[in-house]
Design a protein around this motif. Structure first.
Motif, mmCIF file in Angstrom:
data_model
loop_
_atom_site.group_PDB
_atom_site.id
_atom_site.type_symbol
_atom_site.label_atom_id
_atom_site.label_comp_id
_atom_site.label_asym_id
_atom_site.label_seq_id
_atom_site.Cartn_x
_atom_site.Cartn_y
_atom_site.Cartn_z
ATOM 1 N N PRO A 57 -7.741 -0.346 -4.084
ATOM 2 C CA PRO A 57 -7.518 -1.804 -4.138
ATOM 3 C C PRO A 57 -8.407 -2.437 -5.197
ATOM 4 O O PRO A 57 -9.567 -2.059 -5.366
ATOM 5 C CB PRO A 57 -7.913 -2.269 -2.729
ATOM 6 C CG PRO A 57 -7.777 -1.059 -1.866
ATOM 7 C CD PRO A 57 -8.152 0.112 -2.739
ATOM 8 N N TYR A 58 -7.849 -3.375 -5.930
ATOM 9 C CA TYR A 58 -8.586 -4.090 -6.965
ATOM 10 C C TYR A 58 -9.092 -5.387 -6.370
ATOM 11 O O TYR A 58 -8.336 -6.308 -6.083
ATOM 12 C CB TYR A 58 -7.686 -4.367 -8.160
ATOM 13 C CG TYR A 58 -8.359 -5.120 -9.282
ATOM 14 C CD1 TYR A 58 -9.388 -4.534 -10.021
ATOM 15 C CD2 TYR A 58 -7.957 -6.403 -9.619
ATOM 16 C CE1 TYR A 58 -10.011 -5.226 -11.053
ATOM 17 C CE2 TYR A 58 -8.564 -7.104 -10.656
ATOM 18 C CZ TYR A 58 -9.591 -6.510 -11.361
ATOM 19 O OH TYR A 58 -10.208 -7.192 -12.385
ATOM 20 N N PRO A 69 -4.682 5.494 -6.106
ATOM 21 C CA PRO A 69 -5.085 4.128 -6.458
ATOM 22 C C PRO A 69 -6.100 3.560 -5.473
ATOM 23 O O PRO A 69 -6.161 3.976 -4.309
ATOM 24 C CB PRO A 69 -3.764 3.357 -6.390
ATOM 25 C CG PRO A 69 -2.980 4.087 -5.336
ATOM 26 C CD PRO A 69 -3.346 5.539 -5.484
ATOM 27 N N ASP A 81 0.826 -1.207 0.000
ATOM 28 C CA ASP A 81 0.000 0.000 0.000
ATOM 29 C C ASP A 81 0.865 1.263 0.000
ATOM 30 O O ASP A 81 0.593 2.217 -0.737
ATOM 31 C CB ASP A 81 -0.927 0.008 1.220
ATOM 32 C CG ASP A 81 -1.999 -1.066 1.143
ATOM 33 O OD1 ASP A 81 -2.273 -1.548 0.028
ATOM 34 O OD2 ASP A 81 -2.554 -1.427 2.199
ATOM 35 N N LYS A 93 -0.500 -7.908 -4.590
ATOM 36 C CA LYS A 93 -1.689 -7.096 -4.343
ATOM 37 C C LYS A 93 -1.913 -6.216 -5.562
ATOM 38 O O LYS A 93 -0.962 -5.655 -6.119
ATOM 39 C CB LYS A 93 -1.531 -6.234 -3.089
ATOM 40 C CG LYS A 93 -2.838 -5.559 -2.658
ATOM 41 C CD LYS A 93 -2.741 -4.965 -1.260
ATOM 42 C CE LYS A 93 -4.085 -4.387 -0.819
ATOM 43 N NZ LYS A 93 -4.031 -3.828 0.557
ATOM 44 N N LYS A 94 -3.168 -6.117 -5.978
ATOM 45 C CA LYS A 94 -3.516 -5.381 -7.186
ATOM 46 C C LYS A 94 -4.266 -4.089 -6.843
ATOM 47 O O LYS A 94 -5.020 -4.028 -5.867
ATOM 48 C CB LYS A 94 -4.357 -6.243 -8.132
ATOM 49 C CG LYS A 94 -3.584 -7.401 -8.742
ATOM 50 C CD LYS A 94 -4.446 -8.196 -9.715
ATOM 51 C CE LYS A 94 -3.638 -9.300 -10.368
ATOM 52 N NZ LYS A 94 -2.657 -8.788 -11.336
ATOM 53 N N TYR A 95 -4.050 -3.102 -7.717
ATOM 54 C CA TYR A 95 -4.672 -1.792 -7.532
ATOM 55 C C TYR A 95 -5.240 -1.315 -8.862
ATOM 56 O O TYR A 95 -4.767 -1.719 -9.939
ATOM 57 C CB TYR A 95 -3.651 -0.772 -7.014
ATOM 58 C CG TYR A 95 -3.021 -1.176 -5.707
ATOM 59 C CD1 TYR A 95 -3.549 -0.760 -4.483
ATOM 60 C CD2 TYR A 95 -1.896 -1.994 -5.692
ATOM 61 C CE1 TYR A 95 -2.962 -1.142 -3.282
ATOM 62 C CE2 TYR A 95 -1.305 -2.383 -4.499
ATOM 63 C CZ TYR A 95 -1.848 -1.962 -3.300
ATOM 64 O OH TYR A 95 -1.275 -2.353 -2.108
ATOM 65 N N ILE A 120 2.704 1.513 -3.519
ATOM 66 C CA ILE A 120 1.887 1.975 -4.641
ATOM 67 C C ILE A 120 1.557 3.457 -4.505
ATOM 68 O O ILE A 120 1.451 4.184 -5.505
ATOM 69 C CB ILE A 120 0.588 1.130 -4.772
ATOM 70 C CG1 ILE A 120 -0.036 1.312 -6.168
ATOM 71 C CG2 ILE A 120 -0.417 1.502 -3.692
ATOM 72 C CD1 ILE A 120 0.773 0.763 -7.283
ATOM 73 N N GLU A 121 1.409 3.941 -3.274
ATOM 74 C CA GLU A 121 1.159 5.368 -3.055
ATOM 75 C C GLU A 121 2.353 6.195 -3.528
ATOM 76 O O GLU A 121 2.199 7.220 -4.197
ATOM 77 C CB GLU A 121 0.882 5.630 -1.574
ATOM 78 C CG GLU A 121 -0.484 5.173 -1.085
ATOM 79 C CD GLU A 121 -1.594 6.128 -1.461
ATOM 80 O OE1 GLU A 121 -1.300 7.206 -2.039
ATOM 81 O OE2 GLU A 121 -2.767 5.812 -1.190
#
Length: 276
Positions: free
Chosen positions: A230-231, A228, A213, A245-247, A216-217
């Motif tokens: 969460p996907y 983003p 997390d 982990k996907k976004y 990705i930020e």
């Protein structure tokens, strides 16, 4: 005596206007032809050589590149450098799908990073990612002796003016039994500013050391993207590793791009990718 003189002048003026209206355009056209025909004329254009390089924002670039990578079916022929202006319909009609990812055989146009600059740019980019905490400091720099670099174009086939030029930097397969620990394996860099859309790197980190997390930020801020989300998916087989982990990033309209942060245990390979 003055009235006949004025009347005569009026008639003369009217006749002159009629003659000019009839013969004037033809005489003017002949004069212009003499200044243009049989002469070489040059004109400087700010867009010369750029081809279909419309200005795209970060989310548009991300979407086009992700779609092209996910549906890449590069033709066996060169297709004559798919970023040229001429003969647009013929040039793209043989490509399959809506997006294409092809080798840019034309090379940099003058605005993009050149092949002489790409490895230095890649090292500068990795230094920025290390400073942000996206990559560990132990990842080594790249060099022309051990790495290959190829310029690609990701193209919206239906709107070929929308395309993204990227450099792919890869650890060379010609180096047998090379020690890949703490090495960049693959990366896609924007050919305009060198920013990284996707990378795979062998590191000393383990998955427990990675905060996806936070990572990705940092990456989204670095890329100039929107926040983003969460996907959510119920498919556990999207990746060949359980550590990911996907976004999702939203673009214009209903366009979305999926970005994955993951880790291959055993080889300690951290990746951030925008392709499937």
């Amino acid at each position: 005596m003055k009235k006949p003189t004025i009347k005569y002048a009026f008639y003369t003026f009217a006749v002159l206007v009629m003659v000019l209206s009839i013969w004037g355009p033809e005489l003017l056209a002949r004069y212009r032809d003499r200044t243009v025909l049989d002469r070489i004329n040059t004109q400087t254009s700010e867009m010369e050589g750029e081809g279909y390089r419309y200005k795209l924002d970060s989310s548009e670039k991300l979407y086009i590149l992700s779609q092209a990578l996910n549906s890449q079916s590069p033709p066996e022929s060169e297709q004559n450098a798919l970023t040229r202006l001429e003969d647009e319909t013929k040039e793209y009609q043989e490509l399959d799908g809506t997006y294409a990812f092809v080798v840019n055989h034309r090379g940099p146009t003058g605005r993009e990073i050149t092949d002489e600059q790409i490895f230095n740019t890649c090292n500068q980019t990795m230094a920025a990612l290390k400073e942000l905490g996206i990559l560990p400091e132990t990842v080594k720099e790249v060099g022309g002796g051990d790495y290959d670099a190829t310029l690609y174009s990701a193209i919206d086939v239906l709107e070929p003016r929308n395309n993204v030029a990227v450099w792919k930097v890869s650890l060379s397969t010609n180096v047998k039994n090379a020690d890949k620990s703490n090495h960049l394996i693959d990366a896609y860099l924007d050919a305009d500013d060198g920013k990284v859309y996707e990378f795979y790197a062998r590191t000393e980190w383990e998955w427990k050391d990675v905060d996806p997390d936070a990572l990705i930020e940092k990456w989204s801020t670095y890329m100039g993207l929107s926040k983003p989300l969460p996907y959510e998916t119920e498919n556990p087989l999207l990746e060949s590793t359980p550590y990911y982990k996907k976004y999702v990033f939203s673009g214009s309209g209903e366009e979305i791009s999926i970005v994955t942060i993951g880790f291959y245990e055993g080889i300690n390979e951290l990746f951030l990718k925008i392709s499937k």
